[in-house]
Design a protein around this motif. Sequence first.
Motif, PDB file in Angstrom:
ATOM      1  N   ALA A  69     -47.433  22.164 -38.416  1.00  0.00           N
ATOM      2  CA  ALA A  69     -48.582  22.504 -37.575  1.00  0.00           C
ATOM      3  C   ALA A  69     -48.306  22.136 -36.118  1.00  0.00           C
ATOM      4  CB  ALA A  69     -49.840  21.795 -38.088  1.00  0.00           C
ATOM      5  N   LYS A  70     -47.840  20.922 -35.901  1.00  0.00           N
ATOM      6  CA  LYS A  70     -47.617  20.471 -34.530  1.00  0.00           C
ATOM      7  C   LYS A  70     -46.529  21.295 -33.837  1.00  0.00           C
ATOM      8  CE  LYS A  70     -50.821  17.556 -34.517  1.00  0.00           C
ATOM      9  NZ  LYS A  70     -52.002  17.844 -33.670  1.00  0.00           N
ATOM     10  N   ALA A  71     -45.504  21.685 -34.592  1.00  0.00           N
ATOM     11  CA  ALA A  71     -44.409  22.453 -34.003  1.00  0.00           C
ATOM     12  C   ALA A  71     -44.845  23.852 -33.602  1.00  0.00           C
ATOM     13  CB  ALA A  71     -43.244  22.528 -34.988  1.00  0.00           C
ATOM     14  N   ASN A  72     -45.958  24.319 -34.179  1.00  0.00           N
ATOM     15  CA  ASN A  72     -46.395  25.690 -33.933  1.00  0.00           C
ATOM     16  C   ASN A  72     -47.747  25.782 -33.233  1.00  0.00           C
ATOM     17  OD1 ASN A  72     -44.395  27.680 -35.358  1.00  0.00           O
ATOM     18  ND2 ASN A  72     -44.613  25.929 -36.763  1.00  0.00           N
ATOM     19  N   GLY A  73     -48.216  24.679 -32.662  1.00  0.00           N
ATOM     20  CA  GLY A  73     -49.467  24.703 -31.919  1.00  0.00           C
ATOM     21  C   GLY A  73     -50.686  24.951 -32.785  1.00  0.00           C
ATOM     22  N   ILE A  74     -50.591  24.590 -34.055  1.00  0.00           N
ATOM     23  CA  ILE A  74     -51.678  24.795 -35.012  1.00  0.00           C
ATOM     24  C   ILE A  74     -52.450  23.489 -35.170  1.00  0.00           C
ATOM     25  CG2 ILE A  74     -52.245  25.391 -37.401  1.00  0.00           C
ATOM     26  CD1 ILE A  74     -49.560  26.943 -37.482  1.00  0.00           C
ATOM     27  N   LEU A  75     -53.769  23.554 -35.167  1.00  0.00           N
ATOM     28  CA  LEU A  75     -54.572  22.351 -35.347  1.00  0.00           C
ATOM     29  C   LEU A  75     -54.506  21.905 -36.805  1.00  0.00           C
ATOM     30  CD1 LEU A  75     -57.755  23.169 -33.221  1.00  0.00           C
ATOM     31  CD2 LEU A  75     -55.640  22.011 -32.538  1.00  0.00           C
ATOM     32  N   PHE A  76     -54.438  20.595 -36.996  1.00  0.00           N
ATOM     33  CA  PHE A  76     -54.396  19.988 -38.328  1.00  0.00           C
ATOM     34  C   PHE A  76     -55.780  19.419 -38.623  1.00  0.00           C
ATOM     35  CE2 PHE A  76     -53.535  16.284 -41.111  1.00  0.00           C
ATOM     36  CZ  PHE A  76     -52.921  16.942 -42.166  1.00  0.00           C
ATOM     37  N   PHE A 101     -45.185  15.823 -48.540  1.00  0.00           N
ATOM     38  CA  PHE A 101     -45.706  17.172 -48.321  1.00  0.00           C
ATOM     39  C   PHE A 101     -46.663  17.180 -47.144  1.00  0.00           C
ATOM     40  CE2 PHE A 101     -48.974  20.412 -48.982  1.00  0.00           C
ATOM     41  CZ  PHE A 101     -48.196  21.546 -49.161  1.00  0.00           C
ATOM     42  N   MET A 102     -47.562  16.217 -47.096  1.00  0.00           N
ATOM     43  CA  MET A 102     -48.534  16.154 -46.002  1.00  0.00           C
ATOM     44  C   MET A 102     -47.824  16.046 -44.656  1.00  0.00           C
ATOM     45  SD  MET A 102     -51.772  16.326 -46.958  1.00  0.00           S
ATOM     46  CE  MET A 102     -52.726  15.374 -45.768  1.00  0.00           C
ATOM     47  N   HIS A 103     -46.771  15.241 -44.599  1.00  0.00           N
ATOM     48  CA  HIS A 103     -46.056  15.077 -43.339  1.00  0.00           C
ATOM     49  C   HIS A 103     -45.322  16.362 -42.958  1.00  0.00           C
ATOM     50  CE1 HIS A 103     -46.430  10.771 -42.145  1.00  0.00           C
ATOM     51  NE2 HIS A 103     -46.879  10.678 -43.382  1.00  0.00           N
ATOM     52  N   GLN A 104     -44.781  17.080 -43.928  1.00  0.00           N
ATOM     53  CA  GLN A 104     -44.125  18.347 -43.624  1.00  0.00           C
ATOM     54  C   GLN A 104     -45.113  19.372 -43.075  1.00  0.00           C
ATOM     55  OE1 GLN A 104     -42.192  19.114 -47.443  1.00  0.00           O
ATOM     56  NE2 GLN A 104     -40.202  18.664 -46.544  1.00  0.00           N
ATOM     57  N   VAL A 105     -46.293  19.442 -43.703  1.00  0.00           N
ATOM     58  CA  VAL A 105     -47.321  20.371 -43.225  1.00  0.00           C
ATOM     59  C   VAL A 105     -47.773  19.977 -41.816  1.00  0.00           C
ATOM     60  CG1 VAL A 105     -49.691  21.162 -43.594  1.00  0.00           C
ATOM     61  CG2 VAL A 105     -48.104  21.029 -45.522  1.00  0.00           C
ATOM     62  N   TYR A 106     -47.987  18.679 -41.605  1.00  0.00           N
ATOM     63  CA  TYR A 106     -48.420  18.183 -40.296  1.00  0.00           C
ATOM     64  C   TYR A 106     -47.384  18.522 -39.222  1.00  0.00           C
ATOM     65  CZ  TYR A 106     -49.913  14.830 -36.708  1.00  0.00           C
ATOM     66  OH  TYR A 106     -50.321  14.250 -35.538  1.00  0.00           O
ATOM     67  N   ASP A 107     -46.111  18.256 -39.519  1.00  0.00           N
ATOM     68  CA  ASP A 107     -45.048  18.538 -38.545  1.00  0.00           C
ATOM     69  C   ASP A 107     -44.958  20.034 -38.259  1.00  0.00           C
ATOM     70  OD1 ASP A 107     -44.471  15.843 -38.437  1.00  0.00           O
ATOM     71  OD2 ASP A 107     -42.748  15.965 -39.789  1.00  0.00           O
ATOM     72  N   GLU A 140     -47.912  31.783 -34.608  1.00  0.00           N
ATOM     73  CA  GLU A 140     -48.553  31.704 -33.291  1.00  0.00           C
ATOM     74  C   GLU A 140     -49.953  32.305 -33.279  1.00  0.00           C
ATOM     75  OE1 GLU A 140     -46.131  35.552 -33.249  1.00  0.00           O
ATOM     76  OE2 GLU A 140     -45.954  33.507 -34.066  1.00  0.00           O
ATOM     77  N   GLU A 141     -50.385  32.891 -34.403  1.00  0.00           N
ATOM     78  CA  GLU A 141     -51.736  33.418 -34.506  1.00  0.00           C
ATOM     79  C   GLU A 141     -52.623  32.592 -35.439  1.00  0.00           C
ATOM     80  OE1 GLU A 141     -51.845  37.616 -35.283  1.00  0.00           O
ATOM     81  OE2 GLU A 141     -50.182  38.022 -33.907  1.00  0.00           O
ATOM     82  N   VAL A 142     -52.134  31.436 -35.858  1.00  0.00           N
ATOM     83  CA  VAL A 142     -52.897  30.564 -36.760  1.00  0.00           C
ATOM     84  C   VAL A 142     -53.585  29.474 -35.943  1.00  0.00           C
ATOM     85  CG1 VAL A 142     -52.758  28.942 -38.693  1.00  0.00           C
ATOM     86  CG2 VAL A 142     -51.390  31.041 -38.712  1.00  0.00           C
ATOM     87  N   ALA A 143     -54.892  29.364 -36.117  1.00  0.00           N
ATOM     88  CA  ALA A 143     -55.673  28.373 -35.365  1.00  0.00           C
ATOM     89  C   ALA A 143     -55.604  26.994 -35.998  1.00  0.00           C
ATOM     90  CB  ALA A 143     -57.130  28.834 -35.275  1.00  0.00           C
ATOM     91  N   ALA A 144     -55.750  26.925 -37.342  1.00  0.00           N
ATOM     92  CA  ALA A 144     -55.833  25.614 -37.998  1.00  0.00           C
ATOM     93  C   ALA A 144     -55.364  25.698 -39.432  1.00  0.00           C
ATOM     94  CB  ALA A 144     -57.270  25.090 -37.956  1.00  0.00           C
ATOM     95  N   ILE A 145     -54.878  24.575 -39.906  1.00  0.00           N
ATOM     96  CA  ILE A 145     -54.614  24.345 -41.325  1.00  0.00           C
ATOM     97  C   ILE A 145     -55.620  23.301 -41.774  1.00  0.00           C
ATOM     98  CG2 ILE A 145     -52.972  23.472 -43.018  1.00  0.00           C
ATOM     99  CD1 ILE A 145     -50.739  24.379 -41.023  1.00  0.00           C
ATOM    100  N   LEU A 146     -56.418  23.653 -42.779  1.00  0.00           N
ATOM    101  CA  LEU A 146     -57.454  22.743 -43.290  1.00  0.00           C
ATOM    102  C   LEU A 146     -57.075  22.298 -44.700  1.00  0.00           C
ATOM    103  CD1 LEU A 146     -60.251  21.358 -43.223  1.00  0.00           C
ATOM    104  CD2 LEU A 146     -61.227  23.517 -44.044  1.00  0.00           C
TER     105      LEU A 146
END
Length: 445
Positions: free
Chosen positions: A237-244, A229-235, A206-212
């Motif tokens: 991010a979305k589940a935790n309010g993190i920008l992809f 792997f990309m889809h797991q990371v994307y999901d 909840e303190e992570v702004a983005a995954i680049l």
Amino acid sequence: MTENERILNAEAPALSKAARVKYFNIVIESGKGATVTDADGKTYIDLLASASATNTGHSHPHVVKAVQDQAAKLLQYTPAYFANDPAAKLAPRLAALAPISGPTALGWGNSGSDANDAIIKFARAYTGRPYIVSFTGAYHGSTYGSLSLSSVSLNMSRKIGPLLPDIIKVPYPDPWKRLSGEPEAAFVNRMFDAFKLPFETYLPAEEVAAILIEPIQGDGGIVKAPAAFMHQVYDFAKANGILFAVDEVNQGMGRTGKWWSIQHFDLEPDLMSVGKSLASGLPLSAVIGRREIMNSLDSPANAYTTAGNPVTAAAAMATIDVIEDEHLLARSIRLGKKAAAFFEDEKQKFSFIGDVRMYGLDGGIDIVDPVTGKPDSEATAKLVYRVFELGAIMIFLKTNVLRFQPPLVITDEQLQAAFKILDQAFSELAADKLSLPSNVDEIGW
């Protein structure tokens, strides 16, 4: 003394050694299409495309005319205060090309580095969170922010710390981490477990702004992340309010046979960085994102004196014209298939060729010790220098990855000539006829 040597000797006392990654002692005098000519008049087939910054080739007539016409009207008036016609027309055209549904907006920069800095700015502003997650093997640029995100060379952090705080790096799923005989599904799960480890031990999601991420890493070895792997990371991010967020500086603008490398994964980023070939190598970059994210900062949080310069914007408009009118996406796919077939055939002939990765006209070819299967840096250095002597420019990444990124306008005949050169160099290496360059200890990343 050659003209190359004369110019380099004159430059040497005034140029910081930190400013150039050494490979060959030449001075590029001119370029046309997929060839460049040095100060001594020798012409080379360019298999590097100025680090994938000249996808439309060197001095494309349409781009040159756009630059000349605009330069005669207005070279510069700072876009930080006033609009100019080319940039005003380019902004909606480029924003519309972004693989993001819904309203988008962009901000200009001068290089891919500051575009990635801007991702940090906008992600933190929009989310109100401090942390940014990036990946090992990444190259995002050389400004303090983008350099802090990067993880491809120790010289990008040695003696210049402390770097930007709250940057967390996780392992990229590159093929060198895959175990012998390991199924891809097991590999993906293992790498995703490594990705999650910080979040499970010390990094509050909840303190992570983005995954680049670079969907296809460039300087990390031209390697595509597994789609799962990309889809797991994307999901995640979305589940935790993190920008992809994705870096398309090296792999965008048609390099891989699509406008953007993220389009190989059927995923939409929230933010993306663009540069290099955007203006056919002239200094122009952009950060593009969902409009609400791009409006989370007020001026002058991401304003630059020369970003969105009228000449570079005119070059970018012409660059997009060329990619569309000359069907360079389809051309990248077609010629990329030829290149993949060539390198796979060479792999059958030469045991020192390891993994071959080709995504359009975008390739990484591993050179390995035939006995151990481990990277062979000496053989790689011998190869690129012999290729250079035979009339083509190719460099290596990491210590043993041949970088194959010719301009997308390379002709079939030029491509075949490059294949002939490469086959000769491979054959001579196999016959133990090649020697190391005298400056082997100072070349490469």
